[in-house]
Write a protein that holds these residues in place. Structure first.
Motif, short mmCIF file in Angstrom:
data_model
loop_
_atom_site.label_atom_id
_atom_site.label_comp_id
_atom_site.label_asym_id
_atom_site.label_seq_id
_atom_site.Cartn_x
_atom_site.Cartn_y
_atom_site.Cartn_z
N VAL B 179 0.86 -1.19 0.00
CA VAL B 179 0.00 0.00 0.00
C VAL B 179 0.89 1.23 0.00
N GLU B 180 0.62 2.12 -0.93
CA GLU B 180 1.37 3.36 -0.99
C GLU B 180 0.71 4.38 -0.06
N PHE B 181 1.43 4.78 0.98
CA PHE B 181 0.85 5.70 1.97
C PHE B 181 0.82 7.13 1.45
N TRP B 182 -0.13 7.88 2.00
CA TRP B 182 -0.19 9.31 1.71
C TRP B 182 0.61 10.03 2.79
N THR B 183 1.15 11.19 2.43
CA THR B 183 1.80 12.02 3.44
C THR B 183 0.74 12.95 4.03
N LYS B 184 1.06 13.53 5.17
CA LYS B 184 0.18 14.51 5.82
C LYS B 184 -0.13 15.65 4.86
N GLU B 185 0.89 16.07 4.11
CA GLU B 185 0.72 17.19 3.18
C GLU B 185 -0.29 16.82 2.09
N MET B 186 -0.19 15.59 1.60
CA MET B 186 -1.14 15.15 0.57
C MET B 186 -2.57 15.19 1.12
N VAL B 187 -2.73 14.68 2.32
CA VAL B 187 -4.07 14.67 2.92
C VAL B 187 -4.54 16.11 3.12
N GLY B 188 -3.62 16.96 3.60
CA GLY B 188 -3.97 18.36 3.83
C GLY B 188 -4.44 19.05 2.55
N SER B 189 -3.81 18.73 1.44
CA SER B 189 -4.20 19.41 0.20
C SER B 189 -5.47 18.80 -0.40
N TYR B 190 -5.74 17.54 -0.06
CA TYR B 190 -6.88 16.84 -0.69
C TYR B 190 -8.17 16.98 0.12
N LEU B 191 -8.03 16.98 1.43
CA LEU B 191 -9.21 16.87 2.30
C LEU B 191 -9.38 18.13 3.14
N PRO B 192 -10.37 18.97 2.80
CA PRO B 192 -10.57 20.18 3.61
C PRO B 192 -11.16 19.83 4.98
N ARG B 193 -11.11 20.75 5.89
CA ARG B 193 -11.72 20.61 7.20
C ARG B 193 -13.23 20.40 7.05
N PHE B 194 -13.82 19.60 7.93
CA PHE B 194 -15.28 19.37 7.94
C PHE B 194 -15.98 20.62 8.45
N ARG B 195 -16.75 21.27 7.58
CA ARG B 195 -17.47 22.48 7.98
C ARG B 195 -18.94 22.37 7.60
N PRO B 196 -19.71 21.66 8.42
CA PRO B 196 -21.12 21.47 8.08
C PRO B 196 -21.91 22.77 8.21
N LEU B 197 -23.00 22.85 7.47
CA LEU B 197 -23.83 24.07 7.49
C LEU B 197 -24.48 24.27 8.86
N ASN B 198 -24.96 23.19 9.44
CA ASN B 198 -25.61 23.27 10.74
C ASN B 198 -24.98 22.28 11.70
N THR B 199 -24.78 22.72 12.92
CA THR B 199 -24.29 21.79 13.94
C THR B 199 -25.07 22.02 15.23
N LEU B 200 -24.93 21.06 16.12
CA LEU B 200 -25.58 21.19 17.42
C LEU B 200 -24.68 22.00 18.33
N HIS B 201 -25.00 23.26 18.48
CA HIS B 201 -24.23 24.10 19.40
C HIS B 201 -25.12 25.28 19.80
N PRO B 202 -25.07 25.66 21.09
CA PRO B 202 -25.98 26.73 21.52
C PRO B 202 -25.75 28.07 20.81
N ASP B 203 -24.61 28.24 20.17
CA ASP B 203 -24.37 29.51 19.48
C ASP B 203 -25.27 29.69 18.26
#
Ligand SMILES: Cc1ncc(C[n+]2csc(CCOP(=O)(O)OP(=O)(O)O)c2C)c(N)n1
Ligand code: SF4
Ligand SMILES: [Mg+2]
Lengths: 325, 387
Positions: B179-203
């Protein structure tokens, strides 16, 4: 309702938050003390919370899409998993807060279910939540049957109550022929920091306990007797009175278990006879003297056991609450 | 580019999940999924992964915890198989309808009874209609790459759906593969942070999971159906970007030696590798046989399937599950329906093979082609069964 008690209930409470977190206009039956319990719980916690709710009356009366009664973040997933969904919210917020991805402030996670969603189908998920030690509150609003689906018995239905699946009949004189599952005792057996029983008829006691549960250093369990006029077959205006009677007869004693120390919250000098509570409730209409005596005996024994627990686990008796009239 | 290592596929998959910086893992052990979650709990215990590992008391609670955690905005992972998937099925449906992006790695295993820990696809087929994106993997690299792809697609605000990555139990979970592993940098460039439209938070107060009256239920289901179908361009985009990054190009439907083929095989998962060996052998023997690999099961790649199949005279579908009492096995049914209105379509033969861990060799596959060509259209065989 006697004039005297009416005055007592209406007396304004100090520190009673005016902010509402469940809006009026929901679809609960008249006199529903379950939604009253929910209202008081939310007031005592305040807006900085997330509520995970099981399927049941409280969910159905509050959330017909696209309407909602909730002024706090609220999620419903299914019937038996409020404790697990709440666990997920707690775990998610904990990780996100640690990683700096949500504002760094305390959010109280609450899971809530009816007696069916808690003591029957959701029992395992609840035990898991306790055992894993999530910092959250689980509230069981106990109206002593599956009300949402039409008053079927649960394991929290008391001995002697007639429900649509434990009807009284020639071959079944008592109706429900098993005794109420001891959920607070089971919760306490998980050695969680805080367990308490409450009833909205004694709302200041209830709200104090919610505040304690909120501050607990781990899982807290609140078991709230929630009078359901529809299922109990009583007039809606009697809901508060029956809640008081449940406590004053010892049918539903108010107590707490704080880090293993059992403590009575109300200790009347003399318990009222259970017959005072049973009479007038349609679900107990079929009971004769013999069966009432059986119930009385069970209540007396349980009361004695509870007192023993407070003696065994509690501090010196002087710190126990003074006896009340 | 990352390094290539020989590694058990389950461990590689867990490493990939770790590289995605997941926030919550909730899982319950079941063979053949165990190595995946064991390794994840190790990553958490060693501080290599900053996540909450929730050791739930059942799969039902695993998926319920995942719902709560994804709704709170946390990147969420679970994994299960067979009985575990069956136990959580109620919540599997709800997670999708509530549009909660969760990644579930299914170590495909046969459903009881009789109890069997061995591979087939009956577990995934059971939740076929639940509204998850469902991808089937052919080998270890495939599984590893699809962890990143699944999060990228599922969490994309244009999609917001859970993704089920299927890997054959034992055949993939327990083998050591390069298995050819990905580097952290590859993952960073490919996968953005999870930013859902709605979340459960009192704000920002939201209500999630309101109930649907008859006036709204059908509309909600239609919205879900459209969302799943509309995930296609995002899936393709994810595969394009993955190809740029790794040089490996995945597609909803992949073709192997189909040029001029009169007979096509269609398979899913690891059986594709076996089938490609069989195709090589048959091609060497001068037979015009090719292979169609169905990678994407949901959303069903209708246009791609039609394009791939319409030229053939015969199609042999290798179905790795059985729909007891039905006219056909699940994949054959779906393919038959897809081809029914085509002006040119192959005769379609159903071969149920490899259920409950029964081994399927390249020779078996050649045999199945022979049997099919002798028979008539739409016959459904359980290959190699003792009567
Ligand atoms: C898995 C599952 N089984 C059964 C039901 C049907 N059901 C919905 S609510 C309910 C009873 C709820 O009773 P309880 O938890 O006591 O809450 P109440 O309505 O009395 O407040 C039942 C049986 C369901 N929704 N899901
Ligand atoms: S059935 Fe009972 S618990 Fe349910 S809304 Fe009516 S009064 Fe409340
Ligand atoms: Mg109930």
């Amino acid at each position: 309702m006697p004039e005297e008690s009416k005055k007592k209930i209406l007396k304004p409470l100090k520190n009673f938050p005016l902010e509402e977190h469940i809006a009026s206009g929901h679809r609960a039956c008249q006199g529903c003390a379950e939604v009253l319990a929910v209202r008081h719980v939310l007031k005592a916690i305040g807006p900085e919370m997330v509520l995970a709710m099981a399927t049941g009356c409280m969910e159905i009366i509050s959330s017909p899409y696209p309407l909602t009664s909730w002024n706090v973040p609220w999620i419903h997933v299914a019937f038996e998993n409020a404790a697990a969904v709440g666990s997920g919210v707690e775990a998610g917020l904990k990780a996100l807060r640690r990683k700096g991805r949500v504002p760094d402030k305390e959010v109280t996670v609450v899971a809530m279910g009816g007696d069916g969603g808690t003591s029957d189908i959701g029992f395992q998920a609840l035990s898991g939540m306790f055992e894993r030690g999530h910092k959250m509150i689980y509230v069981c609003v106990d109206n002593e049957a599956y009300m949402n689906t039409g008053i079927q018995r649960s394991s929290s239905t008391p001995f002697g109550a007639s429900t649509t699946t434990s009807p009284a009949g020639k071959m079944s004189p008592s109706g429900q022929n098993t005794s109420k599952k001891d959920m607070p005792g089971i919760a306490a057996a998980h050695n969680i920091p805080y367990v308490a029983t409450a009833c909205p008829s004694y709302y200041s006691d209830l709200m104090k306990k919610v505040a304690k549960a909120k501050e607990a250093d781990g899982p807290a369990y609140l078991h709230i007797l929630s009078v359901c006029p529809t299922g109990w077959r009583i007039p809606p205006e009697k809901a508060i009175e029956y809640g008081q009677l449940a406590v004053d007869t010892g049918i539903f004693p108010l107590y707490e278990v704080d880090h293993g120390v059992w403590k009575m919250s109300r200790k009347p000098k003399q318990l009222k006879p259970v017959a005072d509570y049973l009479k007038g409730q349609g679900r107990y209409r079929h009971l004769d003297e013999t069966l009432i005596a059986v119930i009385q005996k069970g209540v007396d024994e349980k009361w004695e056991r509870l007192l023993k627990m407070t003696e065994m686990t509690g501090p010196a008796t002087s710190e126990q609450p003074a006896q009340e009239e | 580019m990352g390094k290539k290592v020989g590694i058990e596929v389950s461990i590689a998959a867990a490493e990939a999940v770790g590289l995605c910086d997941v926030d919550v893992v909730a899982a319950y052990p079941i063979t053949p999924q165990t190595h995946i979650v064991e390794h994840l709990s190790e990553l958490v215990a060693n501080g290599r992964l900053d996540a909450e590992f929730v050791p739930v008391e059942s799969e039902h609670s695993a998926m319920s915890v995942c719902c709560g955690s994804a709704a709170a905005g946390a990147r969420t992972f679970t994994s299960t198989a067979a009985q575990g998937l069956a136990l959580m099925a109620e919540i599997v449906y709800i997670a999708a309808s509530m549009r909660l992006p969760i990644l579930m790695l299914v170590a495909n295993r046969a459903l009881s009874a009789p109890l069997s820990i061995w591979n087939d696809h009956s577990d995934a087929m059971m939740v076929r209609d639940s509204g998850w994106i469902q991808i089937f993997c052919e080998n270890g690299q495939d599984v590893y790459d699809h962890i990143f792809h699944a999060y990228r697609v599922g969490e994309d605000p244009r999609v917001s759906l859970p993704v089920m990555v299927n890997m054959d139990g034992f055949i993939l979970t327990h083998v050591i593969e390069p298995v050819e592993f990905w580097t952290k940098e590859m993952v960073g460039s490919y996968l953005p942070r999870f930013r859902p439209l709605n979340t459960l938070h009192p704000d920002k107060v939201v209500t999630m999971g309101a109930f649907g009256m008859p006036e709204i239920y059908a509309e909600q289901k239609m919205a879900h159906d459209q969302a799943l179908k509309n995930s296609m361009p995002v899936l393709l985009e994810g595969w394009d970007e993955l190809a740029k990054l790794t040089g490996r190009k995945y597609e909803p439907v992949e073709l192997y030696r189909t040029e001029g083929a009169e007979t096509l095989l269609l398979a899913m998962g690891s059986l594709c590798e076996t089938a490609s060996l069989a195709v090589d052998q048959m091609r060497e023997a001068g037979r015009k046989v090719g292979l169609v690999k169905l990678r994407l099961w949901r959303p069903f790649p209708l246009a791609e399937v039609r394009k791939a199949l319409s030229g053939a005279k015969d199609l042999v579908v290798l179905d790795r599950s059985i729909s007891v009492g039905a006219a056909n096995a699940p994949v054959t049914s779906e393919i038959s329906a897809a081809m029914y209105h085509e002006p040119q379509r192959p005769r379609i033969h159903c071969m149920i093979a490899g259920i409950g861990g029964r081994d399927v060799t390249p020779e078996d596959i050649t045999n199945m082609v022979d049997l099919s060509l002798k028979g008539t259209e739409q016959e459904c065989h359980i290959y190699g069964v003792r009567g």
